[in-house]
Scaffold this motif. Structure first.
Motif, PDB file in Angstrom:
ATOM      1  N   LYS A   1      36.186  56.813  45.423  1.00 51.35           N
ATOM      2  CA  LYS A   1      36.796  57.119  46.735  1.00 51.35           C
ATOM      3  C   LYS A   1      38.302  56.951  46.692  1.00 51.35           C
ATOM      4  O   LYS A   1      39.043  57.759  47.240  1.00 51.35           O
ATOM      5  CB  LYS A   1      36.213  56.195  47.801  1.00 51.35           C
ATOM      6  CG  LYS A   1      34.886  56.674  48.362  1.00 51.35           C
ATOM      7  CD  LYS A   1      34.665  56.145  49.784  1.00 51.35           C
ATOM      8  CE  LYS A   1      33.270  56.488  50.272  1.00 51.35           C
ATOM      9  NZ  LYS A   1      32.256  55.523  49.801  1.00 51.35           N
TER      10      LYS A   1
ATOM     11  N   SER B   1      32.955  52.872  39.934  1.00 49.00           N
ATOM     12  CA  SER B   1      32.210  52.462  41.136  1.00 49.00           C
ATOM     13  C   SER B   1      32.471  53.484  42.244  1.00 49.00           C
ATOM     14  O   SER B   1      33.447  54.245  42.174  1.00 49.00           O
ATOM     15  CB  SER B   1      32.687  51.087  41.594  1.00 49.00           C
ATOM     16  OG  SER B   1      34.033  51.193  42.030  1.00 49.00           O
ATOM     17  N   ASP B   2      31.651  53.484  43.261  1.00 52.19           N
ATOM     18  CA  ASP B   2      31.876  54.395  44.394  1.00 52.19           C
ATOM     19  C   ASP B   2      33.243  54.133  45.015  1.00 52.19           C
ATOM     20  O   ASP B   2      33.918  55.056  45.474  1.00 52.19           O
ATOM     21  CB  ASP B   2      30.772  54.214  45.457  1.00 52.19           C
ATOM     22  CG  ASP B   2      29.416  54.673  44.936  1.00 52.19           C
ATOM     23  OD1 ASP B   2      29.394  55.351  43.887  1.00 52.19           O
ATOM     24  OD2 ASP B   2      28.388  54.346  45.557  1.00 52.19           O
ATOM     25  N   GLU B   3      33.620  52.870  44.981  1.00 47.03           N
ATOM     26  CA  GLU B   3      34.915  52.460  45.543  1.00 47.03           C
ATOM     27  C   GLU B   3      36.073  53.069  44.736  1.00 47.03           C
ATOM     28  O   GLU B   3      37.008  53.635  45.303  1.00 47.03           O
ATOM     29  CB  GLU B   3      34.955  50.932  45.454  1.00 47.03           C
ATOM     30  CG  GLU B   3      35.971  50.253  46.346  1.00 47.03           C
ATOM     31  CD  GLU B   3      35.946  48.735  46.067  1.00 47.03           C
ATOM     32  OE1 GLU B   3      36.785  48.054  46.662  1.00 47.03           O
ATOM     33  OE2 GLU B   3      35.122  48.266  45.245  1.00 47.03           O
TER      34      GLU B   3
END
Length: 281
Positions: A278, A273-275
């Protein structure tokens, strides 16, 4: 087995040769210190065939792996080659013993390296030939002279560089079109971030070597948590991170085991996921 490649997708080398982004690096199919032949040659051939059976159509090698034994092994295992298989090789090192690498950008050495690779790989054309290192003793234009000749003669289709900074890529590009850069880059070592960004802008492939390194201690817990969430190994998360980092990144994890090969390919199918991305970045 080919479903490995759906998520990671493909990339066109030189805007022309479409390959799956999950490839295979042959360096580990050698003796200790990347010296001499693979200790178990039959198993090494099995790994190469399993990679191709699993849809890998990009294999990275070099004349210095062994030296010479790795290219010969690939030909023994896979020749006659499937039509869609791109074998990339490199030249520009002398080997004097295990773990010993001496940069040699002498044009005469490069000329011999190209002809030797063609012979060992049983190829009329090397689809991607990469300069393994730039030799400070020779202007890069001189070193690349025989490469330009080989491109004109139809012996080399595309040219790449390895372990270079942006200025070196720009300088080389004045002599011959450059379609790929192979630099050290992974979750834990991002010193070449600017080179990666440059290759993205220019539509070049970026081929991180040592892609499985999962990085510094401080990332350990984060990676462990994300790995657990995806029921994956930390190495798989390291690969998944690279797949997501940029669309021009081609992965060439190497291994001497079929089981590990499958694990690596699986890593390319994990969708962070983008999370997650990051947190790791």
């Amino acid at each position: 087995m080919n479903n490995y490649h759906q998520h990671a997708g493909t990339f066109k080398i030189g805007g022309e040769i479409e390959i799956n982004r999950l490839g295979y690096g042959g360096m580990q199919l050698t003796g200790q210190g990347v010296w001499g032949d693979a200790p178990d040659r039959e198993n090494a051939k099995k790994v190469l065939r399993a990679a191709v059976d699993a849809g890998v159509n990009f294999i990275d090698t070099a004349d210095s792996y062994g030296p010479h034994t790795n290219e010969t092994l690939i030909a023994d295992a896979l020749f006659p080659y499937p039509d869609n298989l791109l074998i990339a090789t490199k030249g520009g090192f002398d080997r004097t013993g295990p773990n010993q690498w001496r940069v040699n950008g002498n044009p005469e050495h490069i000329r011999q390296a190209i002809d030797g690779s063609l012979q060992r790989l049983k190829k009329d054309v090397i689809d991607l030939w990469q300069l393994h290192r730039i030799d400070s003793r020779f202007p890069v234009e001189e070193t690349l002279g025989p490469v330009v000749d080989a491109v004109k003669a139809g012996k080399i289709r595309f040219v790449g560089l390895s372990e270079v900074d942006v200025e070196q890529v720009k300088r080389a590009e004045k002599t011959v079109p450059i379609v790929s850069v192979q630099n050290l880059y992974n979750l834990g070592n991002r010193q070449w971030e600017d080179v990666l960004d440059y290759t993205v802008q220019r539509g070049m492939a970026f081929i991180p070597w040592y892609p499985l390194a999962s990085g510094p201690e401080k990332l350990k817990n984060k990676i462990a948590d994300i790995a657990e969430k995806h029921e994956a190994t930390t190495a798989q998360i390291a690969l998944a991170w690279l797949v997501k980092r940029a669309p021009n990144i081609l992965l060439i994890p190497g291994t001497g085991s079929v089981k590990h090969l499958e694990e690596n390919l699986q890593g390319g199918t994990i969708q962070l996921s983008d999370e997650d991305f990051k947190a790791l970045s």
